[in-house]
Design a protein around this motif. Sequence first.
Motif, PDB file in Angstrom:
ATOM      1  N   SER A  10     -11.174  26.465 -36.351  1.00  0.00           N
ATOM      2  CA  SER A  10      -9.896  25.890 -36.753  1.00  0.00           C
ATOM      3  C   SER A  10      -9.245  25.175 -35.574  1.00  0.00           C
ATOM      4  CB  SER A  10      -8.966  26.998 -37.283  1.00  0.00           C
ATOM      5  OG  SER A  10      -8.777  27.995 -36.299  1.00  0.00           O
ATOM      6  N   GLY A  11      -8.127  24.490 -35.848  1.00  0.00           N
ATOM      7  CA  GLY A  11      -7.428  23.778 -34.795  1.00  0.00           C
ATOM      8  C   GLY A  11      -8.012  22.398 -34.556  1.00  0.00           C
ATOM      9  N   PRO A  12      -7.591  21.728 -33.473  1.00  0.00           N
ATOM     10  CA  PRO A  12      -7.997  20.328 -33.228  1.00  0.00           C
ATOM     11  C   PRO A  12      -9.506  20.117 -33.105  1.00  0.00           C
ATOM     12  CG  PRO A  12      -6.120  20.910 -31.857  1.00  0.00           C
ATOM     13  CD  PRO A  12      -6.589  22.191 -32.501  1.00  0.00           C
ATOM     14  N   GLN A  13     -10.201  21.002 -32.375  1.00  0.00           N
ATOM     15  CA  GLN A  13     -11.671  20.960 -32.239  1.00  0.00           C
ATOM     16  C   GLN A  13     -12.182  19.591 -31.777  1.00  0.00           C
ATOM     17  OE1 GLN A  13     -13.788  23.473 -32.431  1.00  0.00           O
ATOM     18  NE2 GLN A  13     -12.241  24.986 -32.998  1.00  0.00           N
ATOM     19  N   GLN A  14     -11.516  18.972 -30.822  1.00  0.00           N
ATOM     20  CA  GLN A  14     -11.884  17.609 -30.413  1.00  0.00           C
ATOM     21  C   GLN A  14     -13.291  17.519 -29.830  1.00  0.00           C
ATOM     22  OE1 GLN A  14      -7.578  16.990 -28.680  1.00  0.00           O
ATOM     23  NE2 GLN A  14      -8.636  15.046 -28.586  1.00  0.00           N
ATOM     24  N   GLU A  15     -13.682  18.491 -29.034  1.00  0.00           N
ATOM     25  CA  GLU A  15     -15.014  18.446 -28.417  1.00  0.00           C
ATOM     26  C   GLU A  15     -16.113  18.550 -29.475  1.00  0.00           C
ATOM     27  OE1 GLU A  15     -17.619  21.020 -25.162  1.00  0.00           O
ATOM     28  OE2 GLU A  15     -15.412  21.056 -25.075  1.00  0.00           O
ATOM     29  N   LEU A  16     -15.964  19.479 -30.402  1.00  0.00           N
ATOM     30  CA  LEU A  16     -16.955  19.648 -31.457  1.00  0.00           C
ATOM     31  C   LEU A  16     -16.990  18.435 -32.380  1.00  0.00           C
ATOM     32  CD1 LEU A  16     -19.047  21.295 -32.968  1.00  0.00           C
ATOM     33  CD2 LEU A  16     -17.187  22.558 -34.078  1.00  0.00           C
ATOM     34  N   LEU A  17     -15.823  17.880 -32.710  1.00  0.00           N
ATOM     35  CA  LEU A  17     -15.775  16.709 -33.587  1.00  0.00           C
ATOM     36  C   LEU A  17     -16.400  15.491 -32.921  1.00  0.00           C
ATOM     37  CD1 LEU A  17     -12.217  17.092 -35.166  1.00  0.00           C
ATOM     38  CD2 LEU A  17     -14.429  17.468 -36.267  1.00  0.00           C
ATOM     39  N   ALA A  18     -16.197  15.339 -31.622  1.00  0.00           N
ATOM     40  CA  ALA A  18     -16.820  14.225 -30.903  1.00  0.00           C
ATOM     41  C   ALA A  18     -18.340  14.329 -30.966  1.00  0.00           C
ATOM     42  CB  ALA A  18     -16.339  14.206 -29.454  1.00  0.00           C
ATOM     43  N   THR A  58       0.748  10.125 -54.365  1.00  0.00           N
ATOM     44  CA  THR A  58      -0.525   9.877 -55.039  1.00  0.00           C
ATOM     45  C   THR A  58      -1.672  10.265 -54.122  1.00  0.00           C
ATOM     46  OG1 THR A  58       0.442   8.015 -56.254  1.00  0.00           O
ATOM     47  CG2 THR A  58      -1.962   8.140 -56.159  1.00  0.00           C
ATOM     48  N   ARG A  59      -2.467  11.233 -54.563  1.00  0.00           N
ATOM     49  CA  ARG A  59      -3.613  11.704 -53.787  1.00  0.00           C
ATOM     50  C   ARG A  59      -4.888  11.158 -54.437  1.00  0.00           C
ATOM     51  NH1 ARG A  59      -1.907  16.306 -50.861  1.00  0.00           N
ATOM     52  NH2 ARG A  59       0.295  16.009 -50.407  1.00  0.00           N
ATOM     53  N   ARG A  60      -5.385  10.072 -53.905  1.00  0.00           N
ATOM     54  CA  ARG A  60      -6.586   9.456 -54.474  1.00  0.00           C
ATOM     55  C   ARG A  60      -7.845  10.169 -53.968  1.00  0.00           C
ATOM     56  NH1 ARG A  60      -3.263   5.102 -53.003  1.00  0.00           N
ATOM     57  NH2 ARG A  60      -2.497   3.885 -54.765  1.00  0.00           N
ATOM     58  N   THR A  61      -8.967   9.819 -54.604  1.00  0.00           N
ATOM     59  CA  THR A  61     -10.254  10.319 -54.137  1.00  0.00           C
ATOM     60  C   THR A  61     -11.221   9.156 -53.996  1.00  0.00           C
ATOM     61  OG1 THR A  61     -12.144  11.770 -54.612  1.00  0.00           O
ATOM     62  CG2 THR A  61     -10.967  10.858 -56.511  1.00  0.00           C
ATOM     63  N   LEU A  62     -12.044   9.203 -52.960  1.00  0.00           N
ATOM     64  CA  LEU A  62     -13.124   8.237 -52.831  1.00  0.00           C
ATOM     65  C   LEU A  62     -14.177   8.555 -53.885  1.00  0.00           C
ATOM     66  CD1 LEU A  62     -13.586   5.904 -50.789  1.00  0.00           C
ATOM     67  CD2 LEU A  62     -15.101   7.424 -49.531  1.00  0.00           C
ATOM     68  N   SER A  63     -15.029   7.606 -54.193  1.00  0.00           N
ATOM     69  CA  SER A  63     -16.034   7.817 -55.243  1.00  0.00           C
ATOM     70  C   SER A  63     -17.238   8.617 -54.756  1.00  0.00           C
ATOM     71  CB  SER A  63     -16.511   6.465 -55.792  1.00  0.00           C
ATOM     72  OG  SER A  63     -17.076   5.677 -54.760  1.00  0.00           O
ATOM     73  N   PHE A  64     -17.254   9.006 -53.483  1.00  0.00           N
ATOM     74  CA  PHE A  64     -18.321   9.850 -52.934  1.00  0.00           C
ATOM     75  C   PHE A  64     -17.729  10.661 -51.778  1.00  0.00           C
ATOM     76  CE2 PHE A  64     -18.388   5.807 -50.760  1.00  0.00           C
ATOM     77  CZ  PHE A  64     -18.580   6.117 -49.425  1.00  0.00           C
ATOM     78  N   PRO A  65     -18.386  11.728 -51.362  1.00  0.00           N
ATOM     79  CA  PRO A  65     -17.820  12.585 -50.311  1.00  0.00           C
ATOM     80  C   PRO A  65     -17.589  11.844 -49.000  1.00  0.00           C
ATOM     81  CG  PRO A  65     -19.555  13.743 -51.472  1.00  0.00           C
ATOM     82  CD  PRO A  65     -19.602  12.320 -51.956  1.00  0.00           C
ATOM     83  N   THR A  66     -16.425  12.077 -48.410  1.00  0.00           N
ATOM     84  CA  THR A  66     -16.088  11.469 -47.127  1.00  0.00           C
ATOM     85  C   THR A  66     -16.732  12.240 -45.983  1.00  0.00           C
ATOM     86  OG1 THR A  66     -14.098  12.831 -46.953  1.00  0.00           O
ATOM     87  CG2 THR A  66     -13.861  10.654 -47.973  1.00  0.00           C
ATOM     88  N   ARG A  67     -16.899  11.551 -44.879  1.00  0.00           N
ATOM     89  CA  ARG A  67     -17.432  12.239 -43.694  1.00  0.00           C
ATOM     90  C   ARG A  67     -16.435  13.289 -43.199  1.00  0.00           C
ATOM     91  NH1 ARG A  67     -21.511  10.581 -39.677  1.00  0.00           N
ATOM     92  NH2 ARG A  67     -21.371  12.099 -37.995  1.00  0.00           N
ATOM     93  N   SER A  68     -15.150  12.983 -43.275  1.00  0.00           N
ATOM     94  CA  SER A  68     -14.149  13.948 -42.819  1.00  0.00           C
ATOM     95  C   SER A  68     -14.167  15.205 -43.686  1.00  0.00           C
ATOM     96  CB  SER A  68     -12.757  13.315 -42.831  1.00  0.00           C
ATOM     97  OG  SER A  68     -12.423  12.837 -44.114  1.00  0.00           O
ATOM     98  N   LEU A  83     -11.774  12.714 -35.324  1.00  0.00           N
ATOM     99  CA  LEU A  83     -11.860  12.952 -33.885  1.00  0.00           C
ATOM    100  C   LEU A  83     -10.956  14.093 -33.452  1.00  0.00           C
ATOM    101  CD1 LEU A  83     -11.787   9.239 -32.656  1.00  0.00           C
ATOM    102  CD2 LEU A  83     -13.780  10.688 -33.095  1.00  0.00           C
ATOM    103  N   ARG A  84      -9.971  14.406 -34.304  1.00  0.00           N
ATOM    104  CA  ARG A  84      -9.080  15.525 -34.021  1.00  0.00           C
ATOM    105  C   ARG A  84      -8.501  16.031 -35.336  1.00  0.00           C
ATOM    106  NH1 ARG A  84      -5.308  13.358 -30.351  1.00  0.00           N
ATOM    107  NH2 ARG A  84      -3.982  12.719 -32.084  1.00  0.00           N
ATOM    108  N   PHE A  85      -8.620  17.339 -35.570  1.00  0.00           N
ATOM    109  CA  PHE A  85      -7.982  17.980 -36.701  1.00  0.00           C
ATOM    110  C   PHE A  85      -6.682  18.630 -36.231  1.00  0.00           C
ATOM    111  CE2 PHE A  85     -12.170  18.512 -39.252  1.00  0.00           C
ATOM    112  CZ  PHE A  85     -11.921  17.336 -39.931  1.00  0.00           C
ATOM    113  N   GLY A  86      -6.096  19.483 -37.052  1.00  0.00           N
ATOM    114  CA  GLY A  86      -4.840  20.128 -36.686  1.00  0.00           C
ATOM    115  C   GLY A  86      -3.644  19.332 -37.176  1.00  0.00           C
TER     116      GLY A  86
END
Length: 230
Positions: free
Chosen positions: A47-55, A24-34, A210-213
């Motif tokens: 692309s990739g983890p991008q930890q520095e940019l995400l921080a 089940t893939r739910r959706t929040l009622s408004f756009p998420t920060r992620s 804080l980390r993608f990928g």
Amino acid sequence: MKKFLTLWLEGPLQAWGYDSRFDTRRTLSFPTRSGLTGMLLAAAGASGPQQELLAELAEYPLNVYSFHDSGPALTDFHMVGNGYGSATNWAKLMAPKKLDGSTPVGGGAKLTRRDYLVDRCFAAIWIMPEQPAEKFAAALRNPVYELYLGRKCCVASELIFQGSFPTESEALARVRELAERKKRMPEWVYQEVPEREADSESLLLADVPLRFGLHKLYRERCVNKMVFVF
């Protein structure tokens, strides 16, 4: 100097995944920060983890504005997994398995449910320093990867990037102009607040990436939902 990066999020379907499982893939009622962070990174081709940019992005305030409409929620049913029986290499790892670990006859078709917001409209104003704001503004004007309102099937019906402004009042004036032209009535503003200012009505959301990928990591934030009037 601060800049107010302004986004307009409107389309037939939107899906902002939160607390989802495979079935089940739910959706929040408004756009998420992620989801909005992922949109910026897709535009920039990061692309990739991008930890520095995400921080760095995690420290910039974000407010989301919703507009009243009568569009119902939609649950769509997807059959997935069929055909994995003939797959090779890593693709076989995604096939549903039987108790003994083997692949079912037919590849293991599985019914999943995916929720969508229908005919919804939001604005997002991201407050950040001038240098990153101009970098992302340029990326949104000419994105490296295609931009979607959550999932790939959720295509925007209006230009997403609506400008980078020196003041919040100018950013809201642009939002008001669009809302009046499209006859969208303001409804709520979802405003981030420090944890110490949260109360029993605040929403606690674990959607600050804080980390993608492959190995994603998120932290929590507090959001207050308030009546929005221009």
